[in-house]
Design an enzyme around this catalytic site. Sequence first.
Site, PDB file in Angstrom:
ATOM      1  N   HIS A 136       0.794  -1.230   0.000  1.00 32.21           N
ATOM      2  CA  HIS A 136       0.000   0.000   0.000  1.00 32.21           C
ATOM      3  C   HIS A 136       0.832   1.290   0.000  1.00 32.21           C
ATOM      4  CE1 HIS A 136      -3.455  -2.441   0.111  1.00 32.21           C
ATOM      5  NE2 HIS A 136      -3.604  -2.592   1.413  1.00 32.21           N
ATOM      6  N   HIS A 210      -9.838   1.932   0.171  1.00 34.22           N
ATOM      7  CA  HIS A 210      -9.758   0.728   1.012  1.00 34.22           C
ATOM      8  C   HIS A 210     -10.895   0.673   2.035  1.00 34.22           C
ATOM      9  CE1 HIS A 210      -7.902  -2.612   3.076  1.00 34.22           C
ATOM     10  NE2 HIS A 210      -6.807  -2.538   2.334  1.00 34.22           N
ATOM     11  N   GLU A 347     -11.402  -3.856  -3.210  1.00 28.32           N
ATOM     12  CA  GLU A 347     -10.459  -2.807  -3.619  1.00 28.32           C
ATOM     13  C   GLU A 347     -10.222  -2.916  -5.124  1.00 28.32           C
ATOM     14  OE1 GLU A 347      -7.027  -3.594  -0.926  1.00 28.32           O
ATOM     15  OE2 GLU A 347      -8.568  -4.689   0.138  1.00 28.32           O
TER      16      GLU A 347
HETATM   17  C1  BGC Z   1      -4.423  -6.572   1.873  1.00 32.21           C
HETATM   18  C2  BGC Z   1      -4.374  -7.307   3.176  1.00 32.21           C
HETATM   19  C3  BGC Z   1      -3.971  -6.327   4.213  1.00 32.21           C
HETATM   20  C4  BGC Z   1      -4.939  -5.187   4.226  1.00 32.21           C
HETATM   21  C5  BGC Z   1      -4.401  -4.135   5.128  1.00 32.21           C
HETATM   22  C6  BGC Z   1      -5.458  -5.530   1.959  1.00 32.21           C
HETATM   23  O1  BGC Z   1      -5.512  -4.810   0.782  1.00 32.21           O
HETATM   24  O2  BGC Z   1      -4.659  -7.433   0.811  1.00 32.21           O
HETATM   25  O3  BGC Z   1      -3.456  -8.367   3.140  1.00 32.21           O
HETATM   26  O4  BGC Z   1      -3.849  -6.909   5.467  1.00 32.21           O
HETATM   27  O5  BGC Z   1      -5.096  -4.632   2.977  1.00 32.21           O
HETATM   28  O6  BGC Z   1      -5.303  -3.543   5.817  1.00 32.21           O
END
Ligand code: BGC
Length: 383
Positions: A136, A210, A347
């Site tokens: 991210h 998210h 997402e």
């Molecule tokens: C990921 C997860 C992660 C989460 C974080 C998702 O996009 O795929 O593995 O723990 O985001 O909050």
Amino acid sequence: MTHSRRILRLALFGLTPILCLGAEMTAQAGTRIERKAFGKTKSGESVELFTLTRAGAPKVAITNLGGYVVSMLAPDRTGRIGDVTLGFKDLAGYTGDTSYFGCLVGRYANRIAKAAFSLDGKRYALSANNGPNSLHGGPTGFCSRLWTAAVKSGKDGDTLELKYVSRDGEEGYPGTLTATVVYSLREDGGLVIDYSATSDAPTVVNLTNHAYFNLAGEGEGTILDHELQLEADAFTPVDATLIPTGELKPVAETPFDFRKPVAIGARIDAADEQLKFGGGYDHNFVVRGAPGALRLAARVVEKKSGRTLEMFTTEPGVQFYTGNFLDGKVVGKAGKPYLKRGAFCLEAQHYPDSPNQPDFPSAVLRPGQQYRQATVYRLSVTK
Ligand code: BGC
């Protein structure tokens, strides 16, 4: 709606209708946005909270810190309003957030293997913040940044424009990237998120929101009985660190087959290596149809409340994540703990690790090109 009913509705909202003989009234059509202070960052910058309202649509609050969707209020089938996104009651919650509860993720949403990639023959090193991988956008990704906000007014009412300029070399990524995200509401219940970006040097980009949803209401138990339909015939299997192997695997005859509505929890603990790696669902699905066209990717129904979420996107993929890493330690805005699998995320994205996977749709953005992405989360009620 008849003219007089519309005037009544406007009067109820405390607006003064403008009466034009023989013409449709144009007082305040469409979306209204109210802005207010939401506190200050540790370095003293003022943060704001924007509340978007529109008849027929959920009431959505968004902050310009990280572009977080702070709340999304929607009626159930009896008209009772519930907040369907997880989050915090105040800014301190968001500055301490490590779960990405509804923010705008960038410069690269999801994972990049071994926190590095090559572009045009040059190697770029990122921070490893998720085991060996980058997740991210790294520890100070777009979710932690203050975006410049502007409320724009048009024929369809107000829209919220958030802008962030990510400098060359920030979090290891090349090129100055100018990202703009416009949030708006549609009268059919849709929250529209419109992304665009340009760069002054070749780079990679993958932006998403998210939001964590629980259609029974945030903090109301798990989402295991929500029914999901995914418009996906294949998904991208991962290794033990959740990096795609490169394969596009048909969902048929696997617990990843959501082509017809199935309860999220029906197979989540099946003896399946992919589910073990994710601790549940934490996988990228290949959205059916042509990327670039806004098309239905997912539909989720919570039968008790009737609340229904449809997600549409122009992106090639969608990460379906079932909150497997939530553990009850984070307490949400109404004081309830967020349990393991207490929410799901859809997402919109380019596939994880695309910068290292030549066969995946490219996430490269070059000077002179424009990155575009649109996603709609539409709430309605199934009777
Ligand atoms: C990921 C997860 C992660 C989460 C974080 C998702 O996009 O795929 O593995 O723990 O985001 O909050």
